[in-house]
Design a protein around this motif. Sequence first.
Motif, PDB file in Angstrom:
ATOM      1  N   ALA A   1       0.826  -1.205   0.000  1.00 55.88           N
ATOM      2  CA  ALA A   1       0.000   0.000   0.000  1.00 55.88           C
ATOM      3  C   ALA A   1       0.863   1.259   0.000  1.00 55.88           C
ATOM      4  O   ALA A   1       0.553   2.244  -0.684  1.00 55.88           O
ATOM      5  CB  ALA A   1      -0.927  -0.007   1.211  1.00 55.88           C
ATOM      6  N   TYR A   2       1.962   1.250   0.745  1.00 55.44           N
ATOM      7  CA  TYR A   2       2.853   2.417   0.786  1.00 55.44           C
ATOM      8  C   TYR A   2       3.464   2.687  -0.579  1.00 55.44           C
ATOM      9  O   TYR A   2       3.468   3.835  -1.064  1.00 55.44           O
ATOM     10  CB  TYR A   2       3.936   2.179   1.831  1.00 55.44           C
ATOM     11  N   LEU A   3       3.962   1.635  -1.221  1.00 56.12           N
ATOM     12  CA  LEU A   3       4.526   1.811  -2.563  1.00 56.12           C
ATOM     13  C   LEU A   3       3.445   2.261  -3.552  1.00 56.12           C
ATOM     14  O   LEU A   3       3.716   3.037  -4.474  1.00 56.12           O
ATOM     15  CB  LEU A   3       5.171   0.511  -3.033  1.00 56.12           C
ATOM     16  N   GLY A   4       2.205   1.777  -3.341  1.00 55.67           N
ATOM     17  CA  GLY A   4       1.121   2.204  -4.216  1.00 55.67           C
ATOM     18  C   GLY A   4       0.809   3.675  -4.064  1.00 55.67           C
ATOM     19  O   GLY A   4       0.586   4.377  -5.065  1.00 55.67           O
ATOM     20  N   VAL A   5       0.808   4.179  -2.826  1.00 57.34           N
ATOM     21  CA  VAL A   5       0.558   5.609  -2.601  1.00 57.34           C
ATOM     22  C   VAL A   5       1.651   6.443  -3.257  1.00 57.34           C
ATOM     23  O   VAL A   5       1.371   7.465  -3.906  1.00 57.34           O
ATOM     24  CB  VAL A   5       0.448   5.906  -1.102  1.00 57.34           C
ATOM     25  N   LEU A   6       2.907   6.013  -3.104  1.00 54.93           N
ATOM     26  CA  LEU A   6       4.003   6.750  -3.739  1.00 54.93           C
ATOM     27  C   LEU A   6       3.892   6.703  -5.254  1.00 54.93           C
ATOM     28  O   LEU A   6       4.118   7.703  -5.956  1.00 54.93           O
ATOM     29  CB  LEU A   6       5.350   6.167  -3.290  1.00 54.93           C
ATOM     30  N   GLY A   7       3.533   5.519  -5.785  1.00 51.77           N
ATOM     31  CA  GLY A   7       3.391   5.405  -7.231  1.00 51.77           C
ATOM     32  C   GLY A   7       2.228   6.215  -7.762  1.00 51.77           C
ATOM     33  O   GLY A   7       2.280   6.728  -8.897  1.00 51.77           O
ATOM     34  N   ALA A   8       1.158   6.344  -6.963  1.00 50.21           N
ATOM     35  CA  ALA A   8      -0.002   7.108  -7.407  1.00 50.21           C
ATOM     36  C   ALA A   8       0.322   8.582  -7.592  1.00 50.21           C
ATOM     37  O   ALA A   8      -0.391   9.283  -8.323  1.00 50.21           O
ATOM     38  CB  ALA A   8      -1.139   6.940  -6.399  1.00 50.21           C
ATOM     39  N   LEU A   9       1.379   9.066  -6.935  1.00 49.80           N
ATOM     40  CA  LEU A   9       1.784  10.453  -7.145  1.00 49.80           C
ATOM     41  C   LEU A   9       2.354  10.672  -8.539  1.00 49.80           C
ATOM     42  O   LEU A   9       2.386  11.806  -9.034  1.00 49.80           O
ATOM     43  CB  LEU A   9       2.825  10.847  -6.083  1.00 49.80           C
TER      44      LEU A   9
ATOM     45  N   HIS B   1       1.551   8.171 -11.200  1.00 47.98           N
ATOM     46  CA  HIS B   1       0.612   7.611 -12.177  1.00 47.98           C
ATOM     47  C   HIS B   1      -0.576   7.020 -11.419  1.00 47.98           C
ATOM     48  O   HIS B   1      -0.400   6.379 -10.370  1.00 47.98           O
ATOM     49  CB  HIS B   1       1.293   6.512 -13.017  1.00 47.98           C
ATOM     50  N   PRO B   2      -1.796   7.209 -11.938  1.00 53.22           N
ATOM     51  CA  PRO B   2      -2.983   6.686 -11.231  1.00 53.22           C
ATOM     52  C   PRO B   2      -2.974   5.182 -11.036  1.00 53.22           C
ATOM     53  O   PRO B   2      -3.678   4.667 -10.159  1.00 53.22           O
ATOM     54  CB  PRO B   2      -4.134   7.114 -12.146  1.00 53.22           C
ATOM     55  N   ALA B   3      -2.177   4.466 -11.824  1.00 52.59           N
ATOM     56  CA  ALA B   3      -2.134   3.010 -11.663  1.00 52.59           C
ATOM     57  C   ALA B   3      -1.620   2.593 -10.296  1.00 52.59           C
ATOM     58  O   ALA B   3      -1.823   1.443  -9.869  1.00 52.59           O
ATOM     59  CB  ALA B   3      -1.260   2.401 -12.763  1.00 52.59           C
ATOM     60  N   GLY B   4      -0.967   3.518  -9.598  1.00 56.27           N
ATOM     61  CA  GLY B   4      -0.479   3.198  -8.268  1.00 56.27           C
ATOM     62  C   GLY B   4      -1.586   2.845  -7.297  1.00 56.27           C
ATOM     63  O   GLY B   4      -1.375   2.085  -6.341  1.00 56.27           O
ATOM     64  N   TRP B   5      -2.799   3.365  -7.563  1.00 53.59           N
ATOM     65  CA  TRP B   5      -3.902   3.044  -6.653  1.00 53.59           C
ATOM     66  C   TRP B   5      -4.292   1.575  -6.731  1.00 53.59           C
ATOM     67  O   TRP B   5      -4.895   1.031  -5.793  1.00 53.59           O
ATOM     68  CB  TRP B   5      -5.112   3.920  -6.976  1.00 53.59           C
ATOM     69  N   LEU B   6      -3.953   0.939  -7.830  1.00 54.76           N
ATOM     70  CA  LEU B   6      -4.218  -0.501  -7.927  1.00 54.76           C
ATOM     71  C   LEU B   6      -3.417  -1.265  -6.876  1.00 54.76           C
ATOM     72  O   LEU B   6      -3.902  -2.246  -6.291  1.00 54.76           O
ATOM     73  CB  LEU B   6      -3.883  -0.999  -9.332  1.00 54.76           C
ATOM     74  N   ALA B   7      -2.185  -0.832  -6.663  1.00 53.03           N
ATOM     75  CA  ALA B   7      -1.368  -1.472  -5.627  1.00 53.03           C
ATOM     76  C   ALA B   7      -1.954  -1.228  -4.243  1.00 53.03           C
ATOM     77  O   ALA B   7      -1.919  -2.109  -3.368  1.00 53.03           O
ATOM     78  CB  ALA B   7       0.072  -0.952  -5.698  1.00 53.03           C
ATOM     79  N   VAL B   8      -2.506  -0.034  -4.032  1.00 54.78           N
ATOM     80  CA  VAL B   8      -3.140   0.248  -2.739  1.00 54.78           C
ATOM     81  C   VAL B   8      -4.336  -0.676  -2.522  1.00 54.78           C
ATOM     82  O   VAL B   8      -4.525  -1.244  -1.436  1.00 54.78           O
ATOM     83  CB  VAL B   8      -3.571   1.722  -2.674  1.00 54.78           C
ATOM     84  N   ILE B   9      -5.152  -0.840  -3.587  1.00 57.18           N
ATOM     85  CA  ILE B   9      -6.317  -1.718  -3.481  1.00 57.18           C
ATOM     86  C   ILE B   9      -5.869  -3.162  -3.243  1.00 57.18           C
ATOM     87  O   ILE B   9      -6.444  -3.893  -2.417  1.00 57.18           O
ATOM     88  CB  ILE B   9      -7.178  -1.610  -4.755  1.00 57.18           C
ATOM     89  N   ALA B  10      -4.812  -3.569  -3.954  1.00 56.14           N
ATOM     90  CA  ALA B  10      -4.304  -4.928  -3.763  1.00 56.14           C
ATOM     91  C   ALA B  10      -3.818  -5.129  -2.335  1.00 56.14           C
ATOM     92  O   ALA B  10      -4.047  -6.185  -1.721  1.00 56.14           O
ATOM     93  CB  ALA B  10      -3.184  -5.201  -4.763  1.00 56.14           C
ATOM     94  N   GLY B  11      -3.138  -4.127  -1.791  1.00 56.41           N
ATOM     95  CA  GLY B  11      -2.687  -4.221  -0.400  1.00 56.41           C
ATOM     96  C   GLY B  11      -3.851  -4.318   0.562  1.00 56.41           C
ATOM     97  O   GLY B  11      -3.809  -5.077   1.553  1.00 56.41           O
ATOM     98  N   ALA B  12      -4.940  -3.567   0.293  1.00 56.74           N
ATOM     99  CA  ALA B  12      -6.105  -3.617   1.169  1.00 56.74           C
ATOM    100  C   ALA B  12      -6.762  -4.995   1.119  1.00 56.74           C
ATOM    101  O   ALA B  12      -7.136  -5.565   2.163  1.00 56.74           O
ATOM    102  CB  ALA B  12      -7.099  -2.529   0.763  1.00 56.74           C
TER     103      ALA B  12
END
Length: 622
Positions: free
Chosen positions: A469-477, A479-490
């Motif tokens: 989720a942390y890497l997803g938040v950083l990636g979302a800054l 590219h929006p695809a980073g939120w996929l990692a956040v969702i996957a972490g959740a």
Amino acid sequence: MIRPQPCRWFEVLVARDDAFIALEALAGAGTAEIEWHTRDSIAAPSSRPDELLKRYAALAQRYRPYWPPPAAHREAESKAPADALASAIDGLTRWARTAEPLVQALQAAEAQQAELTLAERALAELAGSNIDFSLLAQARHGVSAALFALPRGVDAPVPEDLLVRSVDLADERLLLAVGPAESIETMGRAVVEANGRRARFPDWLAPSAKANLELVAEQKARLQATLAVQRARLHETIESHRVDALLADVARATWCFEHGGAIRFAQAEGASPGDVFARITGWSAEPQRLIESVEASGARALLRLPPSAEWPKGVRPPLVLRNPWWARPFELFPRLVGMPGASGADPSVLLAFTVPLMFGYMFGDVGQGLVLAAAGIALRNRVPTLRLLVPGGIAASLFGFVFGSVFCLETVIHPLWLLPLEAPLPVLIAPLIAGSVLLTIGMLIELLEAWWQQRLGQWARDDAPALLAYLGVLGALLHPAGWLAVIAGALWAVAGGAAGAQGPGAAFGARLRGGFAGLGELVEKTLQVLINTLSFARVGAFALAHAGLASAVVALAEAAGHGIGFWLVLALGNLLILAIEGLIVSIQTTRLVLFEFFTRFFKPEGRAFRPLAPPPVTVKET
């Protein structure tokens, strides 16, 4: 290098009379920590020589002021510590019998000398008075006189029937009291309770103060000669009884018994009184060096390094950090928190790069960095902690080229990147990026520790979702695809929480609660690491503050003119920055390391290796 190394258990079986030599050899090696664990093969430890130490304490209370310092060197003797202590105390007792009459005479002479000195000071201050001093030492009709000295600012109650003459000196106050003998004694007790002293007037005083001063000087000269003779005789007894060597033996034996019962004695059943051995056990960080030291000592000893399966039950090996020389100064940071466990990580090598970079970024100036590095080199032996100024100062000089600053001047060199005050936003963003990288490394170190500790399953359930989720938040800054990692972490956290709820046969409600608990824990951990990341913005903020302070110093220097005033203000301003910001930047760097980075993985669960301190008396080379 990245993991603390456990020490090796050692056992030394030594002839009882060589136990002293063996223990001193272990201390001299600097790689032995003494620890005792009872073994069935060894009898219970012998009683500590409490009675001997009590005898020594009584002797020391009486004669310590007259003893010389213990001998700095002592011959290596084949004698057990308890025997050496008993022999030394017997020798001191024999010396005390010989020296006691001399000590009594010396103390009496010293007391008389103190009284003469006090009387001399009083006579000098009262030289202009009309007092007949020859009458002061004579008691007539129940009236007597006494001289008292009190510390400045201290008072003592004076009986009403006493006549008192006071004289103030630089360090004390003299009181000449005349009156009834009982009242004089009462005042004497009060003066002693107030840390004062009393002197009795000699019975040979003349009427006038001038004549008395001459008499006192003659008496002091004769007394000084007597004291010199008495001290010489006392010194002869000290030399003849070799008191310094006896005190050295006491110091060595006491050192031996103070180190955790380091030497334990045992006698085989049915053996003769001479068949006695001693056993020393503990830990070693460098076993080979320990073996060489014991072999070189000449002690009749056998050193054994048993495998871990034969170590005493319940022992906890101390740990040492193994790092290259350039990373050892940075061991300071983990030691501030504690020793990592045997399955934990030692981040000293990583800190050897990150700490100078953070320090240098906040203190970016070529000239000031070189001054800090020079101070670290000059003071590295006197204050070992200041060795960190060397890499920190070099990094500050490198960032000085990046920011184009030399002793606060931004016109000497062209910046390789930018001037901080002209583009503050990039200066703030760069540390955030570096901080996110450092915190990610910290979370990966936690993964490495989980592997060492064989708890990868627990890490995958509890910590992996937060990392994703942390890497997803950083990636979302970016590219929006980073939120996929956040969702996957959740989803991962929910699945892990549900799977761990009450075991595989848990009801649906329990699994649902476990899933929500996992999601809540994920939110908490992710927010914590994001807040930790934002803390690294202070690195950029202090870099801007440094640039602003440097600009202010230059402005004040230019206001002072372009002559000597300019350079004087510039020099004073740089010294002020070095003093203030050097302390502040060091504190901020330490805070980021301990409270932001270490919280990701560091657990002070280990026990640091503490080598046996050397004895207070060294052994002569034979």
